[in-house]
Write a protein that holds these residues in place. Structure first.
Motif, PDB file in Angstrom:
ATOM      1  N   ARG A  68     -52.363 100.995  48.335  1.00 26.00           N
ATOM      2  CA  ARG A  68     -53.403 101.227  47.335  1.00 26.00           C
ATOM      3  C   ARG A  68     -52.818 101.801  46.049  1.00 26.00           C
ATOM      4  N   VAL A  69     -51.852 102.686  46.166  1.00 26.05           N
ATOM      5  CA  VAL A  69     -51.207 103.256  44.977  1.00 26.05           C
ATOM      6  C   VAL A  69     -50.459 102.167  44.222  1.00 26.05           C
ATOM      7  N   GLU A  70     -49.704 101.342  44.929  1.00 32.25           N
ATOM      8  CA  GLU A  70     -48.910 100.291  44.292  1.00 32.25           C
ATOM      9  C   GLU A  70     -49.783  99.233  43.619  1.00 32.25           C
ATOM     10  N   LEU A  71     -50.942  98.952  44.164  1.00 35.51           N
ATOM     11  CA  LEU A  71     -51.815  97.911  43.618  1.00 35.51           C
ATOM     12  C   LEU A  71     -52.830  98.423  42.601  1.00 35.51           C
ATOM     13  N   SER A  72     -52.893  99.724  42.428  1.00 34.93           N
ATOM     14  CA  SER A  72     -53.896 100.305  41.532  1.00 34.93           C
ATOM     15  C   SER A  72     -53.611  99.961  40.071  1.00 34.93           C
ATOM     16  N   THR A  73     -54.674  99.677  39.347  1.00 41.63           N
ATOM     17  CA  THR A  73     -54.558  99.429  37.908  1.00 41.63           C
ATOM     18  C   THR A  73     -55.054 100.617  37.095  1.00 41.63           C
ATOM     19  N   ASN A  74     -55.436 101.686  37.775  1.00 42.09           N
ATOM     20  CA  ASN A  74     -55.885 102.898  37.098  1.00 42.09           C
ATOM     21  C   ASN A  74     -54.726 103.460  36.276  1.00 42.09           C
ATOM     22  N   SER A  75     -54.980 103.805  35.025  1.00 46.08           N
ATOM     23  CA  SER A  75     -53.908 104.250  34.126  1.00 46.08           C
ATOM     24  C   SER A  75     -53.254 105.556  34.584  1.00 46.08           C
ATOM     25  N   ILE A  76     -54.026 106.455  35.158  1.00 49.75           N
ATOM     26  CA  ILE A  76     -53.454 107.722  35.628  1.00 49.75           C
ATOM     27  C   ILE A  76     -52.551 107.471  36.830  1.00 49.75           C
ATOM     28  N   ILE A  77     -53.031 106.698  37.771  1.00 44.07           N
ATOM     29  CA  ILE A  77     -52.223 106.389  38.955  1.00 44.07           C
ATOM     30  C   ILE A  77     -50.979 105.603  38.557  1.00 44.07           C
ATOM     31  N   THR A  78     -51.108 104.673  37.632  1.00 39.53           N
ATOM     32  CA  THR A  78     -49.960 103.902  37.159  1.00 39.53           C
ATOM     33  C   THR A  78     -48.925 104.823  36.525  1.00 39.53           C
ATOM     34  N   SER A  79     -49.381 105.775  35.735  1.00 39.51           N
ATOM     35  CA  SER A  79     -48.477 106.727  35.091  1.00 39.51           C
ATOM     36  C   SER A  79     -47.731 107.571  36.125  1.00 39.51           C
ATOM     37  N   VAL A  80     -48.447 108.064  37.115  1.00 35.53           N
ATOM     38  CA  VAL A  80     -47.822 108.861  38.178  1.00 35.53           C
ATOM     39  C   VAL A  80     -46.855 107.995  38.979  1.00 35.53           C
ATOM     40  N   ARG A  81     -47.260 106.779  39.308  1.00 29.34           N
ATOM     41  CA  ARG A  81     -46.437 105.871  40.098  1.00 29.34           C
ATOM     42  C   ARG A  81     -45.106 105.577  39.414  1.00 29.34           C
ATOM     43  N   GLN A  82     -45.087 105.560  38.087  1.00 28.95           N
ATOM     44  CA  GLN A  82     -43.875 105.236  37.342  1.00 28.95           C
ATOM     45  C   GLN A  82     -43.016 106.471  37.056  1.00 28.95           C
ATOM     46  N   SER A  83     -43.491 107.646  37.428  1.00 27.37           N
ATOM     47  CA  SER A  83     -42.741 108.871  37.150  1.00 27.37           C
ATOM     48  C   SER A  83     -41.638 109.084  38.186  1.00 27.37           C
ATOM     49  N   ALA A  84     -40.606 109.791  37.777  1.00 23.45           N
ATOM     50  CA  ALA A  84     -39.501 110.115  38.677  1.00 23.45           C
ATOM     51  C   ALA A  84     -39.982 111.002  39.831  1.00 23.45           C
ATOM     52  N   ALA A  85     -40.980 111.847  39.556  1.00 20.52           N
ATOM     53  CA  ALA A  85     -41.507 112.732  40.598  1.00 20.52           C
ATOM     54  C   ALA A  85     -42.098 111.921  41.758  1.00 20.52           C
ATOM     55  N   TYR A  86     -42.708 110.795  41.440  1.00 22.47           N
ATOM     56  CA  TYR A  86     -43.267 109.941  42.493  1.00 22.47           C
ATOM     57  C   TYR A  86     -42.163 109.156  43.185  1.00 22.47           C
ATOM     58  N   VAL A  87     -41.312 108.534  42.397  1.00 23.44           N
ATOM     59  CA  VAL A  87     -40.267 107.658  42.946  1.00 23.44           C
ATOM     60  C   VAL A  87     -39.301 108.425  43.839  1.00 23.44           C
ATOM     61  N   TRP A  88     -38.903 109.614  43.411  1.00 21.35           N
ATOM     62  CA  TRP A  88     -37.901 110.370  44.158  1.00 21.35           C
ATOM     63  C   TRP A  88     -38.477 111.590  44.862  1.00 21.35           C
ATOM     64  N   GLY A  89     -39.780 111.765  44.842  1.00 22.04           N
ATOM     65  CA  GLY A  89     -40.415 112.943  45.421  1.00 22.04           C
ATOM     66  C   GLY A  89     -40.435 112.939  46.940  1.00 22.04           C
ATOM     67  N   PRO A  90     -40.793 114.079  47.540  1.00 28.82           N
ATOM     68  CA  PRO A  90     -40.766 114.218  48.989  1.00 28.82           C
ATOM     69  C   PRO A  90     -41.764 113.321  49.722  1.00 28.82           C
ATOM     70  N   ILE A  91     -42.899 113.052  49.124  1.00 29.02           N
ATOM     71  CA  ILE A  91     -43.880 112.198  49.801  1.00 29.02           C
ATOM     72  C   ILE A  91     -43.344 110.772  49.907  1.00 29.02           C
ATOM     73  N   GLN A  92     -42.812 110.246  48.823  1.00 31.23           N
ATOM     74  CA  GLN A  92     -42.259 108.891  48.831  1.00 31.23           C
ATOM     75  C   GLN A  92     -41.090 108.797  49.813  1.00 31.23           C
ATOM     76  N   GLN A  93     -40.249 109.796  49.850  1.00 28.82           N
ATOM     77  CA  GLN A  93     -39.110 109.791  50.767  1.00 28.82           C
ATOM     78  C   GLN A  93     -39.586 109.821  52.219  1.00 28.82           C
ATOM     79  N   ARG A  94     -40.636 110.585  52.494  1.00 25.04           N
ATOM     80  CA  ARG A  94     -41.186 110.647  53.846  1.00 25.04           C
ATOM     81  C   ARG A  94     -41.780 109.297  54.235  1.00 25.04           C
TER      82      ARG A  94
END
Length: 111
Positions: free
Chosen positions: A74-100
């Motif tokens: 759902r996060v990857e397919l979302s077109t919401n601008s806030i979710i898209t912004s978070v998804r493209q951030s380093a905190a999301y890409v390399w963060g603990p949730i993504q790693q888990r």
């Protein structure tokens, strides 16, 4: 089994768990297994895997992987601008949730 599915599949927000001790998760798994065995009237020492398989219910690992995959999709397919912004951030890409998520979705066989 419907009672087990309705109450023990709904582990809300488990896809966001990123920091926990392995011992804590193991205790949760034991509780999850014991609930199924008690509902079935099985002894505590009986095989959990066999009980889950024979009754067509998912164990805790499967439930958690499904929740993580569902939220991740759902996060990857979302077109919401806030979710898209978070998804493209380093905190999301390399963060603990993504790693888990990656660690649970792509289990590696060692040995």
């Amino acid at each position: 089994m419907e009672l087990f599915r309705s109450h023990c599949y709904s582990i809300y927000c488990n896809s966001l768990w990123s920091r926990y001790k392995v011992a804590t998760l193991n205790r949760l798994k034991v509780c999850h297994n014991d609930i199924l065995k008690r509902l079935l009237g099985l002894p505590r020492w009986s095989s959990s895997s066999l009980a889950f398989a024979r009754n067509g219910v998912n164990n805790l690992d499967v439930i958690r992987r499904h929740s993580m995959f569902s939220l991740g999709s759902r996060v990857e397919l979302s077109t919401n601008s806030i979710i898209t912004s978070v998804r493209q951030s380093a905190a999301y890409v390399w963060g603990p949730i993504q790693q888990r998520w990656l660690g649970l979705l792509f289990v590696q066989n060692v040995g």
